[in-house]
Design a protein around this motif. Structure first.
Motif, PDB file in Angstrom:
ATOM      1  N   ALA A   1       0.746  -1.202   0.017  1.00 22.91           N
ATOM      2  CA  ALA A   1       0.020   0.009  -0.027  1.00 22.91           C
ATOM      3  C   ALA A   1       0.886   1.117   0.116  1.00 22.91           C
ATOM      4  O   ALA A   1       0.654   2.015   0.787  1.00 22.91           O
ATOM      5  CB  ALA A   1      -0.896   0.155   1.275  1.00 22.91           C
ATOM      6  N   PRO A   2       1.796   1.301  -0.995  1.00 18.44           N
ATOM      7  CA  PRO A   2       2.785   2.466  -1.068  1.00 18.44           C
ATOM      8  C   PRO A   2       2.228   3.861  -1.104  1.00 18.44           C
ATOM      9  O   PRO A   2       2.613   5.005  -0.889  1.00 18.44           O
ATOM     10  CB  PRO A   2       3.656   2.219  -2.243  1.00 18.44           C
ATOM     11  N   GLY A   3       0.866   4.022  -1.661  1.00 20.68           N
ATOM     12  CA  GLY A   3       0.050   5.198  -1.771  1.00 20.68           C
ATOM     13  C   GLY A   3      -1.064   5.520  -0.659  1.00 20.68           C
ATOM     14  O   GLY A   3      -1.343   6.323  -0.495  1.00 20.68           O
ATOM     15  N   TYR A   4      -1.166   4.612   0.434  1.00 19.65           N
ATOM     16  CA  TYR A   4      -1.810   4.655   1.573  1.00 19.65           C
ATOM     17  C   TYR A   4      -1.273   4.887   2.933  1.00 19.65           C
ATOM     18  O   TYR A   4      -1.392   5.554   3.622  1.00 19.65           O
ATOM     19  CB  TYR A   4      -2.924   3.602   1.412  1.00 19.65           C
ATOM     20  N   LEU A   5      -0.425   3.628   3.000  1.00 20.90           N
ATOM     21  CA  LEU A   5       0.408   3.492   4.252  1.00 20.90           C
ATOM     22  C   LEU A   5       1.001   4.615   4.932  1.00 20.90           C
ATOM     23  O   LEU A   5       1.114   5.000   5.869  1.00 20.90           O
ATOM     24  CB  LEU A   5       1.150   2.172   4.417  1.00 20.90           C
ATOM     25  N   PRO A   6       2.058   5.369   4.063  1.00 17.76           N
ATOM     26  CA  PRO A   6       2.836   6.494   4.561  1.00 17.76           C
ATOM     27  C   PRO A   6       1.984   7.674   5.138  1.00 17.76           C
ATOM     28  O   PRO A   6       2.465   8.203   6.150  1.00 17.76           O
ATOM     29  CB  PRO A   6       3.614   6.943   3.242  1.00 17.76           C
ATOM     30  N   GLY A   7       0.852   7.881   4.574  1.00 17.05           N
ATOM     31  CA  GLY A   7       0.165   8.960   5.088  1.00 17.05           C
ATOM     32  C   GLY A   7      -0.400   8.683   6.624  1.00 17.05           C
ATOM     33  O   GLY A   7      -0.687   9.478   7.361  1.00 17.05           O
ATOM     34  N   ILE A   8      -0.743   7.366   6.614  1.00 17.66           N
ATOM     35  CA  ILE A   8      -1.353   7.115   7.957  1.00 17.66           C
ATOM     36  C   ILE A   8      -0.499   7.125   9.169  1.00 17.66           C
ATOM     37  O   ILE A   8      -0.386   7.725  10.187  1.00 17.66           O
ATOM     38  CB  ILE A   8      -1.766   5.457   7.765  1.00 17.66           C
ATOM     39  N   LEU A   9       0.807   6.486   8.736  1.00 19.79           N
ATOM     40  CA  LEU A   9       1.942   6.540   9.464  1.00 19.79           C
ATOM     41  C   LEU A   9       2.421   8.034   9.965  1.00 19.79           C
ATOM     42  O   LEU A   9       2.829   8.262  11.040  1.00 19.79           O
ATOM     43  CB  LEU A   9       3.075   5.828   8.926  1.00 19.79           C
TER      44      LEU A   9
ATOM     45  N   GLY B  57       7.706   7.407  10.205  1.00 20.91           N
ATOM     46  CA  GLY B  57       8.112   7.257   8.829  1.00 20.91           C
ATOM     47  C   GLY B  57       7.630   6.086   8.235  1.00 20.91           C
ATOM     48  O   GLY B  57       6.928   5.210   8.908  1.00 20.91           O
ATOM     49  N   PRO B  58       7.770   5.694   6.740  1.00 25.34           N
ATOM     50  CA  PRO B  58       7.371   4.457   6.350  1.00 25.34           C
ATOM     51  C   PRO B  58       7.927   3.321   6.813  1.00 25.34           C
ATOM     52  O   PRO B  58       7.342   2.250   6.570  1.00 25.34           O
ATOM     53  CB  PRO B  58       8.016   4.775   4.797  1.00 25.34           C
ATOM     54  N   ASP B  59       8.964   3.303   7.712  1.00 28.43           N
ATOM     55  CA  ASP B  59       9.493   2.072   8.268  1.00 28.43           C
ATOM     56  C   ASP B  59       9.029   2.048   9.737  1.00 28.43           C
ATOM     57  O   ASP B  59       9.218   1.069  10.074  1.00 28.43           O
ATOM     58  CB  ASP B  59      11.122   2.270   8.315  1.00 28.43           C
ATOM     59  N   GLY B  60       7.986   2.802   9.926  1.00 29.22           N
ATOM     60  CA  GLY B  60       7.454   2.767  11.547  1.00 29.22           C
ATOM     61  C   GLY B  60       8.475   3.446  12.669  1.00 29.22           C
ATOM     62  O   GLY B  60       8.002   3.840  13.569  1.00 29.22           O
ATOM     63  N   ALA B  61       9.689   4.043  12.257  1.00 31.96           N
ATOM     64  CA  ALA B  61      10.316   4.803  12.932  1.00 31.96           C
ATOM     65  C   ALA B  61      10.042   6.216  13.231  1.00 31.96           C
ATOM     66  O   ALA B  61       9.480   6.775  12.296  1.00 31.96           O
ATOM     67  CB  ALA B  61      11.694   4.913  12.692  1.00 31.96           C
ATOM     68  N   PRO B  62      10.026   6.880  14.560  1.00 32.60           N
ATOM     69  CA  PRO B  62       9.738   8.315  14.519  1.00 32.60           C
ATOM     70  C   PRO B  62      10.216   9.165  13.814  1.00 32.60           C
ATOM     71  O   PRO B  62      11.369   9.021  13.326  1.00 32.60           O
ATOM     72  CB  PRO B  62       9.898   8.487  16.174  1.00 32.60           C
ATOM     73  N   LEU B  63       9.664  10.070  13.219  1.00 30.30           N
ATOM     74  CA  LEU B  63      10.145  11.212  12.343  1.00 30.30           C
ATOM     75  C   LEU B  63      10.966  12.119  13.319  1.00 30.30           C
ATOM     76  O   LEU B  63      10.535  12.456  14.399  1.00 30.30           O
ATOM     77  CB  LEU B  63       8.986  11.691  11.768  1.00 30.30           C
ATOM     78  N   PRO B  64      12.019  12.793  12.600  1.00 28.79           N
ATOM     79  CA  PRO B  64      12.684  13.657  13.271  1.00 28.79           C
ATOM     80  C   PRO B  64      11.709  14.954  13.548  1.00 28.79           C
ATOM     81  O   PRO B  64      10.823  15.309  13.234  1.00 28.79           O
ATOM     82  CB  PRO B  64      13.722  14.430  12.262  1.00 28.79           C
ATOM     83  N   GLY B  65      11.864  15.334  14.983  1.00 26.66           N
ATOM     84  CA  GLY B  65      11.020  16.488  15.447  1.00 26.66           C
ATOM     85  C   GLY B  65       9.472  16.056  15.949  1.00 26.66           C
ATOM     86  O   GLY B  65       8.740  16.792  16.158  1.00 26.66           O
ATOM     87  N   ALA B  66       9.305  14.594  16.196  1.00 24.96           N
ATOM     88  CA  ALA B  66       8.178  14.073  16.372  1.00 24.96           C
ATOM     89  C   ALA B  66       7.648  14.775  17.917  1.00 24.96           C
ATOM     90  O   ALA B  66       8.704  14.886  18.720  1.00 24.96           O
ATOM     91  CB  ALA B  66       8.079  12.752  16.546  1.00 24.96           C
ATOM     92  N   PRO B  67       6.570  15.134  18.236  1.00 23.66           N
ATOM     93  CA  PRO B  67       6.161  15.777  19.498  1.00 23.66           C
ATOM     94  C   PRO B  67       6.437  14.504  20.500  1.00 23.66           C
ATOM     95  O   PRO B  67       5.848  13.522  20.496  1.00 23.66           O
ATOM     96  CB  PRO B  67       4.891  16.100  19.279  1.00 23.66           C
ATOM     97  N   THR B  68       6.753  15.221  21.817  1.00 23.14           N
ATOM     98  CA  THR B  68       7.146  14.235  23.060  1.00 23.14           C
ATOM     99  C   THR B  68       6.628  14.989  24.022  1.00 23.14           C
ATOM    100  O   THR B  68       5.675  15.936  23.847  1.00 23.14           O
ATOM    101  CB  THR B  68       8.568  14.019  23.206  1.00 23.14           C
ATOM    102  N   ALA B  69       6.771  14.710  25.451  1.00 23.84           N
ATOM    103  CA  ALA B  69       6.029  15.142  26.273  1.00 23.84           C
ATOM    104  C   ALA B  69       6.538  16.914  26.527  1.00 23.84           C
ATOM    105  O   ALA B  69       7.503  17.082  26.316  1.00 23.84           O
ATOM    106  CB  ALA B  69       6.725  14.579  27.612  1.00 23.84           C
ATOM    107  N   ASP B  70       5.292  17.391  27.000  1.00 26.87           N
ATOM    108  CA  ASP B  70       5.498  18.764  27.190  1.00 26.87           C
ATOM    109  C   ASP B  70       6.243  19.092  28.472  1.00 26.87           C
ATOM    110  O   ASP B  70       6.476  17.966  29.192  1.00 26.87           O
ATOM    111  CB  ASP B  70       4.215  19.388  27.449  1.00 26.87           C
ATOM    112  N   LYS B  71       6.895  20.019  28.605  1.00 27.09           N
ATOM    113  CA  LYS B  71       8.055  20.373  29.746  1.00 27.09           C
ATOM    114  C   LYS B  71       6.992  20.586  30.902  1.00 27.09           C
ATOM    115  O   LYS B  71       7.260  20.056  32.208  1.00 27.09           O
ATOM    116  CB  LYS B  71       8.692  21.585  29.616  1.00 27.09           C
ATOM    117  N   ALA B  72       5.918  21.000  30.832  1.00 19.32           N
ATOM    118  CA  ALA B  72       4.909  21.214  31.910  1.00 19.32           C
ATOM    119  C   ALA B  72       3.521  20.641  31.286  1.00 19.32           C
ATOM    120  O   ALA B  72       3.063  20.967  30.253  1.00 19.32           O
ATOM    121  CB  ALA B  72       4.758  22.869  32.266  1.00 19.32           C
TER     122      ALA B  72
END
Length: 422
Positions: free
Chosen positions: A374-382, A388-403
């Motif tokens: 599903a090369p035209g469907y799966l990447p958008g869902i991820l 990313g397409p391999d399931g690894a977190p993308l650079p800059g992915a949101p994490t915990a807020d400081k507060a």
């Protein structure tokens, strides 16, 4: 059963709304043997439908810990915490993203048994939702009817269908209906997105008020899922609380919240368009009506109840009609009025025990959707979950807020206070 069935078990549930938390947590309880010592950790996916403390208390399921986090934070937690069973109680796209993210996070190392399924009636997007859930070790079907449909979809696309496991809705129960109450009580189970327009919702509200005025000896209740400002599985753009403002309502009509099971304890007639509450009522043999006033349509979900014997209109109800459910239909929907409900999760428990005892551990997760299928469907869902397409977190992915934000603070207080301790 295998020895693992009676050992201590660590179970995690990831949910994205109040109704999915209810399904996930109750499912987790039913999937674990009564003799096992179980620790249940709850994770709430941060988003528009993250449940409030009030919604969590209304669900009434205890957890040993409860935290709110992003999808990327959850994947990190799963790479650090050893669990035996993980229940993904999410919308289909969320399940698919987590399956790929977990595959990346766990690699070829040890992992828990992964379980997913549906909160209630599956009446739309059958193939889409099922294939987004493919890859879990168990895809739970709430009835024989659903199990047959699920296997047919998977086999039809050449996907492994062995994960489909028949169970039942985990929140059925309560005392069987034993006769009319004083006063006779009619309950309309509202839904946040069915129907989805002001005209139809106003029509249903007016008919309910008219029924109350026509039968002053009855108590007529409008059972609501959430308060204004709260979100549930579906966004409620036109809450009945606002639609009723300014209307002249009789004294025997009122709005109620609370646990559906407690409301059913005093219900003599359950009326709905297509709510899962109908199945809860049928399980307890409470007289149940699925309305036809707005048509029997896929968009409303009431088409699922064709053959049930429960379809009727407000005109028929006002005239005294009481539908009789078709017993064969009820049985195929996992509504075990014959007393077999207690064994409904036995097959799933045995399957989990077998997987936990598997020599060499479990293989990596293998969803049907991949960058190749599903090369035209799966990447958008991820990407929506910052993967990313391999399931690894993308650079800059949101994490915990400081507060911690307001919702996170509420969840923390709920976990420490009344929610955790009942």
């Amino acid at each position: 059963m295998p020895a693992s069935a009676t050992k201590s078990l660590r179970v995690a549930v990831l949910a994205d709304s109040d109704t999915r938390w209810k399904w996930g947590a109750l499912t987790a309880r039913r999937l674990t043997p009564a003799a096992a010592e179980v620790r249940l950790d709850g994770y709430l996916l941060r988003g528009r439908a993250t449940p409030t403390a009030r919604q969590l208390q209304e669900v009434g399921v205890r957890a040993d810990s409860l935290s709110e986090l992003t999808g990327v934070e959850f994947l990190h937690a799963m790479s650090q915490e050893p669990y035996d069973v993980l229940v993904l109680a999410l919308v289909g796209g969320g399940v698919q993203a987590m399956l790929h993210g977990l595959r990346d996070a766990w690699g070829t190392g040890p992992r828990p048994v992964v379980v997913t399924g549906y909160v209630g009636v599956v009446y739309e997007k059958l193939a889409d939702g099922l294939l987004l859930r493919h890859g879990a070790d168990l895809v739970l079907a709430n009835s024989r009817h659903d199990a047959d449909r699920f296997r047919a979809v998977y086999e039809g696309v050449g996907a492994d269908a062995s994960s489909v496991t028949e169970v039942a809705l985990p929140f059925l129960g309560g005392a069987p209906y034993s006769g009319e109450h004083e006063p006779y009580t009619v309950v309309f189970a509202a839904q946040p997105s069915v129907p989805d327009n002001r005209r139809d919702r106003t029509y249903l509200l007016d008919r309910l008020i008219r029924h109350a005025r026509r039968h002053p000896e009855r108590e007529v209740l409008l059972k609501l899922r959430s308060k204004p400002g709260e979100h549930t599985t579906h966004i409620e753009e036109l809450p009945y609380q606002k639609l009723v403002q300014g209307k002249d309502v009789p004294d025997n009509f009122r709005l109620v919240y609370g646990h559906m099971g407690e409301v059913l304890d005093r219900t003599d007639l359950l009326v709905t368009v297509s709510s899962t509450a109908a199945l809860e009522a049928l399980h307890r043999r409470v007289p149940t009506v699925v309305l036809t006033d707005l048509g029997v349509r896929e968009a409303l979900g009431n088409h699922h109840f064709t053959g049930s014997g429960c379809l009727a209109s407000w005109d028929q109800l006002d005239a005294g009609h009481r539908p009789a459910p078709d017993e064969e239909w009820v049985a195929r929907q996992g509504v075990a009025t014959d007393g077999s409900y207690e064994t409904a999760f036995d097959a799933a428990r045995e399957r989990i025990a077998t997987l936990l005892d598997r020599a060499g551990g479990l293989p990596p997760l293998t969803p049907y959707y991949t960058p190749e299928t599903a090369p035209g469907y799966l990447p958008g869902i991820l990407a929506r979950h910052h993967l990313g397409p391999d399931g690894a977190p993308l650079p800059g992915a949101p994490t915990a807020d400081k507060a911690p934000g307001p919702v996170r603070q509420i969840v923390r207080r709920a976990a420490r206070g009344a929610y955790r301790h009942g």
